[in-house]
Design an enzyme around this catalytic site. Sequence first.
Site, PDB file in Angstrom:
ATOM      1  N   LYS A 116       0.845  -1.148  -0.019  1.00 13.07           N
ATOM      2  CA  LYS A 116      -0.028   0.032  -0.050  1.00 13.07           C
ATOM      3  C   LYS A 116       0.950   1.172   0.046  1.00 13.07           C
ATOM      4  CE  LYS A 116      -4.016  -2.071   2.268  1.00 13.07           C
ATOM      5  NZ  LYS A 116      -3.510  -3.552   2.531  1.00 13.07           N
ATOM      6  N   GLU A 191      -1.518   6.497   8.509  1.00 12.17           N
ATOM      7  CA  GLU A 191      -2.259   7.791   7.772  1.00 12.17           C
ATOM      8  C   GLU A 191      -2.991   8.527   8.587  1.00 12.17           C
ATOM      9  OE1 GLU A 191      -3.742   5.853   4.253  1.00 12.17           O
ATOM     10  OE2 GLU A 191      -5.550   5.204   5.080  1.00 12.17           O
ATOM     11  N   HIS A 226     -12.852  -2.316  11.647  1.00 17.71           N
ATOM     12  CA  HIS A 226     -12.400  -1.987  10.209  1.00 17.71           C
ATOM     13  C   HIS A 226     -12.926  -3.190   9.181  1.00 17.71           C
ATOM     14  CE1 HIS A 226     -10.170   0.888  12.301  1.00 17.71           C
ATOM     15  NE2 HIS A 226      -9.745   0.404  13.161  1.00 17.71           N
ATOM     16  N   ARG A 285      -8.097  -8.392  -7.027  1.00 18.54           N
ATOM     17  CA  ARG A 285      -8.720  -9.765  -7.151  1.00 18.54           C
ATOM     18  C   ARG A 285     -10.318  -9.365  -7.052  1.00 18.54           C
ATOM     19  NH1 ARG A 285     -10.701  -8.994  -1.934  1.00 18.54           N
ATOM     20  NH2 ARG A 285      -9.345  -7.936  -0.512  1.00 18.54           N
TER      21      ARG A 285
END
Length: 659
Positions: A116, A191, A226, A285
């Site tokens: 990422k 982040e 999450h 995917r």
Amino acid sequence: MISSVLVANRGEIARRVFRTARRLGLGTVAVYSTADARMPFVDEADAAVHLPGNTPGETYLRGELIVQAALRAGADAVHPGYGFLSENAAFAQAVIDAGLTWIGPPVDAISSMGSKIEAKKLMAAAGVPVLAELTPAEVSAADLPVLVKASAGGGGRGMRVVARLEDLAAEIDAASAEALSAFGDGTVFCERYLARGRHIEVQVMADRHGTIWAVGERECSIQRRHQKVVEEAPSPLVERLPSMRAELYDAARKAAAAIGYVGAGTVEFLADENGAFYFLEMNTRLQVEHPVTEETTGLDLVELQFAVAAGEHLPPEPPPIVGHAIEVRLYAEDPLHDWQPQTGVFHCFAVGDGPRLGNKVAPADGNVPDRGGLRVDCGLRDGSEVSPYYDAMLAKVIAYGPDRTVVAHRLAAALQQARLHGPGTNRELLVWILRHPAFLAGDTDTAFFETHGVRGAIDDTVVRVSALAAALADAAGRRTPVRVPSGWRNLPSQAQRKSYRYGDEVVEVEYRMTRDGLVVEGNIALISLDCERVVLDVDGVRRGFEVAAYDEGTRAANGLVCVDSALGSVMLTPVARFADPAEHVLAGSLVAPMPGTVIRVGVQVGDVVTEGQPLLWLEAMKMEHAIAAPADGVVGELKVAAGQQVEVGTVLAVVGEDA
């Protein structure tokens, strides 16, 4: 030319891919762990190859064994599903090197999005809006709160929200350990955390000839820990801001073009209420939530994956979006114990508003494509066992139709009518969400639970009347051939008593059967009775209760009694009249709330601990769970070590009073 496909996965997604493969006339091959030997996907494949062991590291993450299995079984293609090795570039390359067709994107595309950290740099260069990445060393008080994320993988694993600088180091260690276990890569980054964002993603499909589709957006904002709980298409936010859709599609196509993408993928964004959005990640995917796109476009995304892998051309434009679809994820978890993952056997697993058998819903046969506006993609059948080795998702239930509100009501009704007899589930939470005014209004940001709370438990009154129905049905099942009301005695003062456990609470049932009928506390009358169905008049309203009893051990107290009604579904455990001394544990004992593996022990015998202090950590169903001290005291006994497998109820440690 593809003639036979191995699915390098398990459960629901394996069945989903097999369904399309069979329709296309392709052969199917499964791989399975020891724990999965009796699961439906194994039986449904034309051929199946055993991967010895249980854990993902022993089985579904062993790429070399999966390639060998494909060659041995005569498959000429491999579909990775989602999770496990689906975004592992080395595995994709190994499949190709073995002369097999890879049903997925190019290896370089997987590699570029596998981190990422690197993916965000690529997207920024391509003109896609991104949130700035922070290294852990760069985080300051002004940056808080921040989100710690695993650089590899997804599904909420390796992810933590940090609001205090002093917590950052410990949360990074925990996230890294969880990511390493789940994905084989412990790299994490930080982040800025947007507490009230919208999670919106765009389905892309690209062929080898330069055509890139943006096949509609999905909103997946309602998440817990999450992990996505509810997904829908189209997004309620985008529906309110029509100009946003074209901008999202453009960004998604730029993202795909920047890495030479081919096949099915998803570009995920975090948006605010004004329509500004930022790149989160690209999943190279098929997504878990792909059915909502299929049900609003008429496409079979798996079929398109096969077509693109075979080199076929996509039409110039995708089909338009029609109607609305909502998907919920049904998990095995206990709402009465902080949503801890659950294991065990599902004696009955029936979801859907399809044909009924007597008073019972017809069992879901897995991956039901259409039941009049309802679709069920599941990995279970009656008798299937949920093991501790994989994630806790049981099924995806999808409703679709022209109107979002009607779709939500249809889905809620299907869930409420489902017969789920086994481990606890999040069914009540899902029904509550779907009927919540904020959800129906489309107000579904990522702070939904923080704003509205979390409701997953049945009302106490419903539990008590359900326990009464269970006791009456039990008595009916023990009725003698003599024509005397069950439970009737010459001494009218002698009541019948039965106890059940519901969560941590013991529910006491007391009633008498007389010549005049049922005598019980409250305004309740008995209308009809047998061992499987009880009809009661409760406060002037007639209610039917379906009762199913299952033996889960040699002792009566090990049974399970499931009571289904329009008021809700209640699972009860009969309580033995006399306690078993073997079941007694010392005060201060910490017992395993679920089967799992001890991954860390943070204390030693003799350590002074405080209430709520984490003492050790279990890994179960790919998630890490801290076991905390029940009170202030001293660690008197420590009965486990890191790496040890434990069963539910195992005593892990004992905390005694500080001398």
